[in-house]
Design a protein around this motif. Structure first.
Motif, PDB file in Angstrom:
ATOM      1  N   GLN A 106      -2.618  14.528   1.266  1.00 31.51           N
ATOM      2  CA  GLN A 106      -2.758  13.698   0.456  1.00 31.51           C
ATOM      3  C   GLN A 106      -4.498  13.951   0.303  1.00 31.51           C
ATOM      4  O   GLN A 106      -5.246  13.470  -0.576  1.00 31.51           O
ATOM      5  CB  GLN A 106      -3.241  12.303   1.640  1.00 31.51           C
ATOM      6  CG  GLN A 106      -1.765  11.845   1.966  1.00 31.51           C
ATOM      7  CD  GLN A 106      -1.826   9.834   1.946  1.00 31.51           C
ATOM      8  OE1 GLN A 106      -2.944   9.621   2.060  1.00 31.51           O
ATOM      9  NE2 GLN A 106      -1.451   9.922   1.458  1.00 31.51           N
ATOM     10  N   THR A 143       3.522  14.440   1.405  1.00 25.80           N
ATOM     11  CA  THR A 143       3.587  13.442   3.315  1.00 25.80           C
ATOM     12  C   THR A 143       4.131  12.819   3.413  1.00 25.80           C
ATOM     13  O   THR A 143       4.220  13.315   4.805  1.00 25.80           O
ATOM     14  CB  THR A 143       2.033  11.915   1.876  1.00 25.80           C
ATOM     15  OG1 THR A 143       1.510  13.077   1.518  1.00 25.80           O
ATOM     16  CG2 THR A 143       1.634  11.710   3.634  1.00 25.80           C
ATOM     17  N   PRO A 144       5.065  12.691   2.770  1.00 25.46           N
ATOM     18  CA  PRO A 144       6.776  11.587   4.226  1.00 25.46           C
ATOM     19  C   PRO A 144       7.135  12.540   4.479  1.00 25.46           C
ATOM     20  O   PRO A 144       6.985  12.286   5.647  1.00 25.46           O
ATOM     21  CB  PRO A 144       7.231  11.114   2.896  1.00 25.46           C
ATOM     22  CG  PRO A 144       6.248  10.902   1.253  1.00 25.46           C
ATOM     23  CD  PRO A 144       5.781  11.985   1.402  1.00 25.46           C
ATOM     24  N   GLY A 169       0.377   4.927  -0.574  1.00 25.13           N
ATOM     25  CA  GLY A 169      -0.551   6.092   0.239  1.00 25.13           C
ATOM     26  C   GLY A 169      -0.274   5.586   1.639  1.00 25.13           C
ATOM     27  O   GLY A 169       0.377   6.755   2.496  1.00 25.13           O
ATOM     28  N   ALA A 170       0.025   4.210   1.973  1.00 23.99           N
ATOM     29  CA  ALA A 170      -0.070   3.806   3.361  1.00 23.99           C
ATOM     30  C   ALA A 170       1.293   3.729   3.941  1.00 23.99           C
ATOM     31  O   ALA A 170       1.594   4.795   4.873  1.00 23.99           O
ATOM     32  CB  ALA A 170      -0.675   2.748   4.195  1.00 23.99           C
ATOM     33  N   ALA A 171       1.676   3.897   3.228  1.00 20.61           N
ATOM     34  CA  ALA A 171       3.436   3.770   3.737  1.00 20.61           C
ATOM     35  C   ALA A 171       3.837   5.565   3.516  1.00 20.61           C
ATOM     36  O   ALA A 171       5.094   5.587   3.971  1.00 20.61           O
ATOM     37  CB  ALA A 171       4.556   3.146   1.899  1.00 20.61           C
ATOM     38  N   SER A 172       3.557   6.278   2.608  1.00 16.50           N
ATOM     39  CA  SER A 172       3.619   7.824   2.501  1.00 16.50           C
ATOM     40  C   SER A 172       3.305   8.374   3.341  1.00 16.50           C
ATOM     41  O   SER A 172       3.887   8.821   4.568  1.00 16.50           O
ATOM     42  CB  SER A 172       3.375   8.753   1.617  1.00 16.50           C
ATOM     43  OG  SER A 172       2.314   7.846   0.898  1.00 16.50           O
ATOM     44  N   ARG A 178      -5.162   1.403   6.897  1.00 17.22           N
ATOM     45  CA  ARG A 178      -4.410   1.384   6.563  1.00 17.22           C
ATOM     46  C   ARG A 178      -3.405   0.812   6.547  1.00 17.22           C
ATOM     47  O   ARG A 178      -1.587   0.709   6.451  1.00 17.22           O
ATOM     48  CB  ARG A 178      -3.852   2.140   5.642  1.00 17.22           C
ATOM     49  CG  ARG A 178      -5.527   3.753   5.536  1.00 17.22           C
ATOM     50  CD  ARG A 178      -5.592   3.566   4.104  1.00 17.22           C
ATOM     51  NE  ARG A 178      -4.238   2.805   2.484  1.00 17.22           N
ATOM     52  CZ  ARG A 178      -4.430   4.394   1.681  1.00 17.22           C
ATOM     53  NH1 ARG A 178      -5.413   5.517   2.539  1.00 17.22           N
ATOM     54  NH2 ARG A 178      -3.920   4.683   1.357  1.00 17.22           N
ATOM     55  N   VAL A 236       4.559  13.316   7.730  1.00 18.33           N
ATOM     56  CA  VAL A 236       5.180  13.282   8.587  1.00 18.33           C
ATOM     57  C   VAL A 236       6.340  13.060   9.519  1.00 18.33           C
ATOM     58  O   VAL A 236       6.246  12.946  10.391  1.00 18.33           O
ATOM     59  CB  VAL A 236       5.023  11.388   7.971  1.00 18.33           C
ATOM     60  CG1 VAL A 236       4.851  10.224   9.509  1.00 18.33           C
ATOM     61  CG2 VAL A 236       3.153  11.265   7.375  1.00 18.33           C
ATOM     62  N   ASP A 277       0.822  -1.148   0.141  1.00 18.74           N
ATOM     63  CA  ASP A 277      -0.079   0.248   0.008  1.00 18.74           C
ATOM     64  C   ASP A 277       0.690   1.267   0.446  1.00 18.74           C
ATOM     65  O   ASP A 277       1.197   1.747   1.418  1.00 18.74           O
ATOM     66  CB  ASP A 277      -0.956  -0.086   1.410  1.00 18.74           C
ATOM     67  CG  ASP A 277      -1.861   0.886   1.364  1.00 18.74           C
ATOM     68  OD1 ASP A 277      -1.469   1.794   0.629  1.00 18.74           O
ATOM     69  OD2 ASP A 277      -2.945   1.105   2.566  1.00 18.74           O
ATOM     70  N   PRO A 335      -5.327   6.465   9.862  1.00 15.69           N
ATOM     71  CA  PRO A 335      -6.254   6.701   8.560  1.00 15.69           C
ATOM     72  C   PRO A 335      -7.684   5.682   9.189  1.00 15.69           C
ATOM     73  O   PRO A 335      -7.590   5.322   9.580  1.00 15.69           O
ATOM     74  CB  PRO A 335      -5.380   6.312   7.472  1.00 15.69           C
ATOM     75  CG  PRO A 335      -4.068   5.538   8.167  1.00 15.69           C
ATOM     76  CD  PRO A 335      -4.398   5.655   9.468  1.00 15.69           C
ATOM     77  N   PHE A 353      -0.266  -2.613   6.507  1.00 16.97           N
ATOM     78  CA  PHE A 353       0.330  -2.593   5.541  1.00 16.97           C
ATOM     79  C   PHE A 353      -0.022  -5.006   6.276  1.00 16.97           C
ATOM     80  O   PHE A 353       0.417  -5.409   7.072  1.00 16.97           O
ATOM     81  CB  PHE A 353       1.871  -3.223   5.650  1.00 16.97           C
ATOM     82  CG  PHE A 353       1.931  -1.899   5.424  1.00 16.97           C
ATOM     83  CD1 PHE A 353       1.973  -0.877   4.427  1.00 16.97           C
ATOM     84  CD2 PHE A 353       2.327  -1.277   6.759  1.00 16.97           C
ATOM     85  CE1 PHE A 353       2.616   0.280   4.108  1.00 16.97           C
ATOM     86  CE2 PHE A 353       3.168   0.019   6.439  1.00 16.97           C
ATOM     87  CZ  PHE A 353       2.930   0.861   4.966  1.00 16.97           C
ATOM     88  N   PRO A 354      -1.073  -5.577   5.078  1.00 12.43           N
ATOM     89  CA  PRO A 354      -1.988  -6.259   5.410  1.00 12.43           C
ATOM     90  C   PRO A 354      -0.478  -7.705   5.677  1.00 12.43           C
ATOM     91  O   PRO A 354      -1.361  -8.636   6.534  1.00 12.43           O
ATOM     92  CB  PRO A 354      -2.611  -6.690   4.292  1.00 12.43           C
ATOM     93  CG  PRO A 354      -3.241  -5.859   3.174  1.00 12.43           C
ATOM     94  CD  PRO A 354      -2.138  -4.578   3.835  1.00 12.43           C
ATOM     95  N   ARG A 395       1.283   1.776  15.557  1.00 10.86           N
ATOM     96  CA  ARG A 395       2.799   2.686  14.505  1.00 10.86           C
ATOM     97  C   ARG A 395       2.665   4.145  14.335  1.00 10.86           C
ATOM     98  O   ARG A 395       3.642   4.697  14.425  1.00 10.86           O
ATOM     99  CB  ARG A 395       2.150   2.001  13.125  1.00 10.86           C
ATOM    100  CG  ARG A 395       2.971   1.756  12.573  1.00 10.86           C
ATOM    101  CD  ARG A 395       2.066   1.295  11.123  1.00 10.86           C
ATOM    102  NE  ARG A 395       1.132   1.801  10.225  1.00 10.86           N
ATOM    103  CZ  ARG A 395       0.615   1.235   9.655  1.00 10.86           C
ATOM    104  NH1 ARG A 395       0.709   0.510   8.404  1.00 10.86           N
ATOM    105  NH2 ARG A 395      -0.418   2.303   9.048  1.00 10.86           N
TER     106      ARG A 395
END
Ligand SMILES: Nc1ncnc2c1ncn2[C@@H]1O[C@H](COP(=O)(O)OP(=O)(O)O)[C@@H](O)[C@H]1O
Ligand SMILES: [Mg+2]
Lengths: 287, 234
Positions: B54, B74-75, A178-181, B90, B78, A176, B86, B92-93, B148
């Motif tokens: 975003q 965004t990075p 988007g989630a990484a950013s 979100r 953050v 993902d 979010p 990471f599955p 996280r």
């Protein structure tokens, strides 16, 4: 009779090792960037020529030449991703396909211009002709080394992806972006690193392709097809599956070639389609 | 110097020609809990997305401690210290619980809590640290998402509907953690559809209606009826 069958199978497995080497980089880029690099086969060929020039130009052992090329290949992959592919990624599915298709044509014509159309081989030295005897079978050392290289490379890549921090970053972005950013990761940076790793696998594939077979500027698309079929056969995202896919192709070609030489490549494609019809997810899907 | 604070001034968010957030201003100080309530579609998530860069298209000014962060990616936002938990979590599955968590720390500012601290807060996550995040229950996934974000060592924490779809006891547990986080000097923005719980947890609130702020202030300053009217429109 039995000996002939066993021999065909063993040769198929050995050529499967080479096919797996072709396919590993493609497997990674499809798995992480979710994009098919149509120029993958041509990248392998262009690095083979680079290795040829270095090995013959400086009189270096081919594996020494490979060691020199590996970091270059990493940087090449990184730069390609950051400065070219990234510009078209995420827009439309077609854009990366077209860009890499264009790259393939440029590479093929550039090589034709620079090296001519004659088939070449890489100088393997003593390794080329060495034969070892295993269970009474006479096997070329080079094919055995190629298969071993594929196994070692898959093992290393598997460790890198699933046991290292860099691997976790790559898998996170692949899951993902988007989630990484959102956790502060820059996906583009990670894509660059992943493509750099792809570049290194391309260099290894280029070395063994050039040692095991002839290559010429037009060899790329054939390599791409083999790589693509191995990846899909093995199951997307599975590195060991890619080896299995390569071996299945290699064995199918070997058996087909025994029936009739004209059947050799066709048999590979037929088995590919047959397996796909029964198991569209491939043999060893990762998820 | 002004006190540490996250400031949103006159922000609008667009999806194509559609304006989902309309000239919204909001502020949260360090060590303060502020909530943003509003019905589904009011523009709450769009506002939070705009803060972390975003939103597809956004106007207005977003600043942290006086420095404009509106033009950063965004990075970078953050890493500067604004973390978003979010909507929909979100995670990471295919990464394990531990991988999900340690990425937060690795990529973040690395000054705050450590993995062991998060396992202290959520012991169940320690038990499940080798499981892929996708097999966790909703509540456990939300713990990972919150953990996280905390591991990134944020100065400001934005939570988008952390209670959505969770059992009341799990929600209560998560909410019980918020004062502790606030007391470490972190400014928290709580976005919720649910009015009661988030208002009880915060000192100030903003109510959004169709992309605009329809009411704001201290929860004690208004009776329930006034708030409900601003929430649903009348
Ligand atoms: N990606 C998108 N594209 C188009 N419209 C969107 C998108 N995301 C949200 N919207 C619209 O913007 C408005 C606000 O949505 P959102 O910010 O998700 O509200 P909330 O979080 O308060 O439920 C809604 O009308 C929604 O339909
Ligand atoms: Mg929302």
């Amino acid at each position: 009779m039995v000996a002939a069958i066993v021999n065909t199978l063993v040769q198929g497995v050995l050529i499967g090792g080479l096919y797996a080497l072709f396919a590993l980089g493609l497997s990674l880029s499809v798995g992480v960037m979710r994009a098919v690099n149509v120029a993958h086969g041509d990248f392998i060929v262009v690095v083979s020529y680079l290795l040829l020039s270095i090995a013959t130009g400086f009189g270096l052992n081919i594996f020494l030449a490979l060691a020199l090329v590996l970091p270059v290949a990493f940087l090449g992959g990184f730069a390609l991703q950051r400065y070219l592919l990234q510009r078209v990624s995420g827009k439309a599915v077609l854009a990366p396909l077209l860009v890499t298709f264009g790259l393939a044509i440029i590479i093929q014509n550039g090589l034709l211009e620079g090296y001519g159309a004659d088939p070449r081989v890489l100088p393997g030295g003593a390794l080329e002709t060495k034969v070892v005897s295993i269970f009474g079978m006479q096997l070329g050392l080079m094919p055995l080394v190629t298969l071993a290289a594929a196994i070692v490379l898959i093992f290393a890549l598997d460790r890198l992806l699933y046991k290292s921090q860099v691997g976790a970053l790559i898998r996170a972005v692949s899951d993902d972006p988007g989630a990484a950013s959102l956790i502060g990761l820059s996906p583009n940076q990670v894509y660059g690193i992943a493509m750099g790793i792809v570049g290194m696998t391309v260099a290894v594939a280029a070395c063994f392709m050039g040692l095991r077979s002839n290559f010429d500027p037009a060899s790329g698309p054939g390599n791409l097809l083999i790589a693509f079929e191995s990846v899909v056969l093995g199951g997307l995202g599975s590195l060991w599956g890619t080896l299995a896919g390569g071996v299945v192709l290699g064995v199918a070609q070997g058996v087909g070639g025994q029936i009739d030489f004209a059947w050799q490549t066709l048999a590979g494609h037929i088995v590919f389609l047959a397996v796909l019809a029964v198991r569209p997810q491939g043999l060893f899907p990762r998820y | 110097m002004s006190e540490p604070r996250l400031t949103v001034e006159g922000v609008s968010v667009y999806y194509g020609p559609f304006r989902a957030v309309h000239d919204v201003s909001l502020t949260v100080g360090a060590g303060e809990i502020v909530s943003v309530i509003g019905a589904n579609g009011a523009g709450k998530s769009s506002l939070l997305k705009a803060i972390v860069g975003q939103a597809d298209r956004c106007e207005g000014r977003i600043a942290m401690n006086g420095a404009d962060i509106g033009r950063m990616g965004t990075p970078a936002i953050v890493r500067a210290g604004v973390a978003l938990v979010p909507e929909g979590r979100r995670l990471f599955p295919n990464l394990t619980v531990e991988e999900n968590l340690s990425l937060g720390w690795r990529v973040g500012r690395r000054g705050g809590p450590r993995l062991a601290d998060v396992y202290d807060i959520f012991p169940v996550l320690k038990e499940r640290r080798s499981s892929p995040a996708r097999v966790l229950s909703g509540g456990q996934q939300q713990m990972v998402a919150l953990g996280r974000a905390l591991l990134a060592d944020p100065r400001f924490l934005l939570c988008d509907e952390i209670s959505l779809g969770l059992a009341p006891t799990v929600i209560a547990d998560l909410y019980a953690l918020l004062p502790g986080i606030r007391d470490r000097g972190i400014g928290i923005v709580l976005v919720e559809q649910d009015i009661g719980r988030s208002l009880r947890a915060s000192t100030r609130f903003y109510c959004m209606l169709e992309g605009r702020i329809s009411l704001s202030g201290s929860p004690d300053a208004f009776d329930r009826e006034t708030i409900t009217r601003s929430y649903f429109g009348s």
